[in-house]
Design an enzyme around this catalytic site. Sequence first.
Site, mmCIF file in Angstrom:
data_model
loop_
_atom_site.group_PDB
_atom_site.id
_atom_site.type_symbol
_atom_site.label_atom_id
_atom_site.label_comp_id
_atom_site.label_asym_id
_atom_site.label_seq_id
_atom_site.Cartn_x
_atom_site.Cartn_y
_atom_site.Cartn_z
ATOM 1 N N HIS A 370 0.813 -1.215 0.000
ATOM 2 C CA HIS A 370 0.000 0.000 0.000
ATOM 3 C C HIS A 370 0.852 1.274 0.000
ATOM 4 O O HIS A 370 0.344 2.370 -0.197
ATOM 5 C CB HIS A 370 -0.959 -0.004 1.197
ATOM 6 C CG HIS A 370 -2.231 0.756 0.955
ATOM 7 N ND1 HIS A 370 -2.312 1.811 0.078
ATOM 8 C CD2 HIS A 370 -3.479 0.601 1.477
ATOM 9 C CE1 HIS A 370 -3.543 2.284 0.073
ATOM 10 N NE2 HIS A 370 -4.286 1.563 0.918
ATOM 11 N N ASP A 374 -2.545 1.970 -4.558
ATOM 12 C CA ASP A 374 -3.802 2.196 -3.852
ATOM 13 C C ASP A 374 -4.835 1.193 -4.340
ATOM 14 O O ASP A 374 -4.671 0.571 -5.388
ATOM 15 C CB ASP A 374 -4.289 3.628 -4.085
ATOM 16 C CG ASP A 374 -3.306 4.634 -3.499
ATOM 17 O OD1 ASP A 374 -2.677 4.310 -2.466
ATOM 18 O OD2 ASP A 374 -3.141 5.708 -4.094
#
Lengths: 410, 324
Positions: A370, A374
Amino acid sequence: MSLKVIMPQMGESVAEGTILKWLVQEGERVAKDQSLVEISTDKIDTEVPSPVTGILQKILHSADETVPVGTVIAEINELTGEVTEEVAVEVKTPVTQSARPAQVTARIVEEEGEGEKRYSPLVRKLAREYGVNLQVVKGTGAGGRITKQDLSGYIEGVQKLKIPSGPEVEEVIPLTPIRRIIAERMVQSIKAAPHVTTTFEVDMTVIAKYREMNKDTMQKSQGVHLTYLPFIIMATASALRENPVLNSSWSDSGIIIKKYINIGIAVSLEDGLIVPVIRKADSMNLIELARESQLLAQKARDKRLKPEDVHDSTFTITNYGIAGSLFGTPIIMPPHAAILGIGAINKRPVIINDAIAIRQMAYLSLSFDHRIIDGAQADRFLSKIKNTLEEWGSKSEKVPVTESGFGGVW
Amino acid sequence: MKEITYLDAIHDALDEEMAHNKDVFLMGEDIGNYGGAFKATEGLYEKYGRWRVIDTPLSESGFTGAAIGASLMGMRPVIEMQFADFISCAFDQIVTVAAKNHYRWGGRTPIVVRTPFGGNVHGGAFHSQCPEGWFLNVPGLKIVAPSNPYDAKGLLKASIRDDDPVLYFEHKFLYRRIKGEVPDEDYTVPIGKSKVIREGNDLTVITYSAMVHIALEAAEILEGEGISTEILDLRTLMPLDKEGIYASVKKTNKVIILYETPKTGGIGGEIAALISEDIFDYLDGPIIRIGSKDTPVPYSPHMEEFYLPKADDVVTAAKKLVAY
């Protein structure tokens, strides 16, 4: 001439290797390129061929010993036809391979990381072997230094703690190099990369039919066993090309986007897991992918992988569905940005146009870093794979089957 | 088995080898009728005659050259430097001729150069030196230096039977002070093999010749303080027994190298470098050298005592190293 056999350098970062088994015994004759010894490093297990034809004069390190790269592990008396005794005694062929500067750099970094404290070479060696964090060991030497006794006391103490109830009810299996490296990598990954897993359900019915229709021909004409895997690799490679951010690595100075698509395929072994790599997967057709993945898996199981077979992958696919798992949350293999997990392909009732149909369904799960990716990007990537698989054959993926086998350019 | 002195051991080795092989003969200053400055050759002149025990003029270079020539003709000469200090006069013959014959044209030079060496005998700057370090940089030579009668006899016999030039360093201080049991039957001690003469766990003292006895003295004191010292007697300085050295260092992980030559440029530096090059990962402390002071050997007994390594020096260093 007496020739020294050294522990080979099996990859940039490999510093040591473990001798698994000598395939030739002392006093026996060995031919050039005949397998001499099986070794295991933190990257791969492999066999080392003899550099010359001769008599294996001396084995200097026996099975289960771990020695640094470059260590002389055996001596071979080369048979040249005209060897006189004096030559055999006095001429030693120099060994040209030497340790790489990369190791030196690594060592310096390690020292700096440990701040003000200094440790003796022996203490650092033992700490490495037993995986001890030296910060927690109390030193009784001059200026609080940790001595050999301090460390062996600590290690004994920890081992006692770990096995409180004795050998009758518990057993300690020593860590193999591969086990240790898997552990290190997994911990490193989960610590560094915030993992998120997203799952799509994919209708594999079209692929299943396509496969059913073509697998016999393919086996007959190409000698390749067609599984679901090459379809998924192909779909993944094409999705990576469209979403390059998934084919990247995190670095503090920026996200490194890789322009080459090398897909690693996780292969489970009896005593661990290894990830051979399919290079330039985006430039291969279905047959090539099927053949390559099959070949690499076989090499992995036979322990015949070479260093180049496991280096430079940019993305991983893990196929736990084979064992029946529906879906998982795989851990990213550093330094990748993501890993794709394939769940079991099962017939399930599915609603299509308000009617219930029986379809071949599978869950595809993507774990991603992450820091780099995204959710929306990850889902876009995964839905591209889904679409490719579900609409297989409707576009350019069509493969005309001809008399001679498969044709077409992919 | 009988108990004899270090000097007897040398004498007996010469006697037995001369009896055993007629090619063996002796040359040196005052070694004949007089029996040698230290009486190592006493009685041999009478027993073997003037053609096999030859008194020479005061010319080390001359009789060393003569020995090399004789050896090339198939003889096995054993020559004596009256004091090891005088070996410098024969330096060229030893390093330029004897050490290089085999390399240059294949000729074997089986000579033995016996050199009474070392201090603690109040001999002053010209009669107390340890010149073995000068020769460590000369490939082609073998160098041995026994610490006890058994090794003294066995190594001298091995040296005489060896086909290469051997420098045999016999310590003057040990001649009559050290006694030990020696077998009655013929035996040799292999050149190139060290020996653990005291087992220990906390540190290794690597040493040879007279310093072995200093190490033993120190080990006794250290034992009283709960420190277990291993002592490795090198016995041969060239070729060095790396295997033996590494085995002991891998066991104890801490090392002192003790030698009587001046500290700078001695064998200690060489051994320390080998250990750190080859088995660095086994070290749990710095490698310590203890040698004599970097000065000529003083004549004054007090000054000489200050100059030479003593058991106390070893004890102090060992405690520091074990606590490191």
